[in-house]
Design an enzyme around this catalytic site. Structure first.
Site, mmCIF file in Angstrom:
data_model
loop_
_atom_site.group_PDB
_atom_site.id
_atom_site.type_symbol
_atom_site.label_atom_id
_atom_site.label_comp_id
_atom_site.label_asym_id
_atom_site.label_seq_id
_atom_site.Cartn_x
_atom_site.Cartn_y
_atom_site.Cartn_z
ATOM 1 C CE LYS A 76 -3.868 1.994 2.659
ATOM 2 N NZ LYS A 76 -4.786 1.759 3.798
ATOM 3 C CB SER A 151 -8.053 3.805 2.851
ATOM 4 O OG SER A 151 -7.238 3.129 3.803
ATOM 5 C CB SER A 175 -8.511 0.733 5.522
ATOM 6 O OG SER A 175 -9.266 1.911 5.463
HETATM 7 N N1 GLN Z 1 -13.414 4.360 6.486
HETATM 8 C C1 GLN Z 1 -12.654 4.737 7.630
HETATM 9 C C2 GLN Z 1 -12.200 6.169 7.505
HETATM 10 O O1 GLN Z 1 -12.435 6.734 6.509
HETATM 11 C C3 GLN Z 1 -11.489 3.823 7.846
HETATM 12 C C4 GLN Z 1 -10.320 4.109 6.984
HETATM 13 C C5 GLN Z 1 -9.130 3.289 7.361
HETATM 14 O O2 GLN Z 1 -9.239 2.257 8.023
HETATM 15 N N2 GLN Z 1 -7.974 3.755 6.950
HETATM 16 O O3 GLN Z 1 -11.629 6.724 8.381
#
Ligand code: GLN
Length: 483
Positions: A76, A151, A175
């Site tokens: 990532k 994400s 995410s």
């Molecule tokens: N959807 C969550 C957010 O937008 C989690 C994102 C994540 O785990 N990086 O904060």
């Protein structure tokens, strides 16, 4: 060749059926051919990959072995990679080449993994759809009109489309698990402190945790083995021995106590997903598990608490991107204030700016007690609920998401609608617990995930349950048409 899992690749390399270099070339060609449909990579690292593959082949020829020696993966794009762009999905870091490797990157490289590239992601890991990336949205290989989740959407889409067997990802509020659910993968968020955050660009430091995304629990065990461990460079890393995760896969589930929270089956859950979750419960009962209804009474407060704490930490973490020390700088600043304002205004996208504003507001004098402090109290209540539940059960099971992957753009005008989709995943981050999502069926041709949560440092138990489930089901073997 591209259909092989990490475990199959390890066996094939050990038996000299193919070399890492051959496999790497096949996958790089596949990425070049198919990724334009998906947009799952921000950067490809072909030269590095071939160099690492040749080195791994040479190490094997010298008698070395290891499940990751010569295994192709991707990172990532928030894991720092020395001399390679590390963008975090943002214009702010489009020109940033990290001066060092993240601990996760260094550990996997030392184990002999081959890095094919850096995967697309929501900007600074903020999002659930991979639509906030400066590099454009990622498409879900199961239906190109739908999001892959976020994400870590790039890692998920690439692995689901068989462009590579596994990838690293991070989970601040879901995410890893949510994109795993949306793309029919197995993804594991470890206990907070299990995997080093050093060199992992911070979103919300008290919630962020790196982990594996792969097709099977067996492969998550292999990748997690290479990622986990104490790191003196990360003050929140925990000095606990790392067990042999692959060795934990084969325990019997006889007598395993599975808790199913009654709050999980509320009106917000798609009834077709509820049915698939009940099917997976029946499957685990057949394997000897005992089901018990439990309660997590404070779950309803978790989303508002998370969406105060995560932006608050983000507003602090992202203050370092000021146009001076890192990344993007605006053209012709009039003075220092203009430089800060325009560099940040032009370098950050709208979702990141929204969160910085929410976070700065929640932390400001006069509002701190009303929002941030209150959210921290809720966080403790959420943790206490889990501690009480784990006195009675070994594992908690439920849906990973209330709905399957939505259409691209469907939630763009309403950020809160997207936040609400995180209802099942964020509690594990607030409490610091490990969680896993695994394939459990399909709704309208789109994958559905079942989530398992375990007590601190019981990643092996999660992988064990998931592996036994996968030995008796075939959802995880389904491949998206066209890939
Ligand atoms: N959807 C969550 C957010 O937008 C989690 C994102 C994540 O785990 N990086 O904060």
């Amino acid at each position: 060749m591209h259909q092989m899992t990490l475990a199959e690749i390890a066996r094939g390399l050990a038996d000299k059926k193919f070399s890492s270099e051959e496999l790497t070339k096949v996958l790089l060609a596949r990425i070049a051919q198919l990724d334009p449909q998906l947009n799952s990579f921000i950067s490809l690292t072909e030269d590095l990959a071939l160099q690492q593959a040749k080195a791994a082949d040479a190490r094997r020829a010298n008698g070395e072995s290891g499940a990751l020696l010569g295994a192709p993966i991707a990172h990532k794009d928030l894991f720092c990679t020395q001399g390679i762009r590390t963008s975090c999905g943002s214009k702010m870091l489009d020109n940033f080449k990290a001066p060092y490797d993240a601990t996760v990157v260094a550990k996997l490289a030392a184990a002999g993994a081959v890095t094919l590239g850096k995967t697309n992601m929501d900007e600074f890991a903020m999002g659930s759809a991979n639509e906030s990336s400066y590099y454009g949205a990622v498409k879900n290989p199961w239906n190109l009109e739908h999001v892959p989740g976020g994400s870590s959407g790039g890692s998920a889409a690439a692995v689901a489309a068989r462009l590579l067997p596994a990838a690293t990802a991070t989970d601040t509020g879901g995410s890893i698990r949510q994109p795993a659910a949306f793309t029919n993968l197995t993804g594991l968020k470890p206990t907070y402190g299990r995997v080093s955050r050093w060199g992992m660009i911070a979103y919300a430091s008290s919630l962020d945790q790196g982990g594996p995304l792969a097709r099977t629990a067996e492969d998550c065990a292999i990748l997690l083995q290479g990622m986990a461990g104490f790191d003196a460079n990360d003050s929140t890393s925990i000095d606990e021995p790392v067990p042999d995760y692959s060795a934990s896969l084969n325990s019997s589930l006889q007598g395993l106590r599975i808790g199913v929270p009654k709050e999980y089956f509320s009106a917000g859950l798609d009834p077709r997903i509820a049915e698939l979750i009940h099917n997976s419960i029946k499957e685990l009962e057949k394997l000897g598990a005992v089901i018990k209804e439990i309660s997590l009474p404070n779950m309803q407060h978790a989303i508002p608490a998370y969406y105060v704490i995560a932006p608050a930490e983000a507003s602090s973490n992202l203050s370092r991107f000021d146009g001076v020390r890192f990344g993007y700088r605006c053209e012709d600043p009039k003075n220092l204030i203009d430089l800060y304002k325009r560099s940040r205004g032009e370098g950050f996208g709208p979702e990141v700016q929204r969160r910085i504003m929410v976070g700065a507001y929640a932390l400001s004098a006069g509002y701190y007690d009303a929002y941030y402090l209150k959210a921290q109290k809720i966080r403790r209540l959420v943790k206490n609920d889990f501690m009480a539940a784990f006195n009675e059960v070994d594992i908690i099971l439920g849906p990973t998401t209330p709905n399957p992957a939505w259409k691209l753009g469907a939630k763009n005008s309403d950020p809160v609608a997207a936040y609400l989709e995180d209802v099942y995943t964020i509690t594990a981050n607030l409490a610091g617990l490990p969680g896993l999502s695994m394939p459990a069926g399909f709704v309208d041709g789109l994958p559905v995930g079942v989530q398992l949560l375990a007590p601190y440092f019981q990643e092996g138990r999660l992988l064990n349950v998931a592996h036994q489930y996968q030995l008796n089901t075939d959802w995880h073997t389904r491949t998206p048409t066209g890939f």
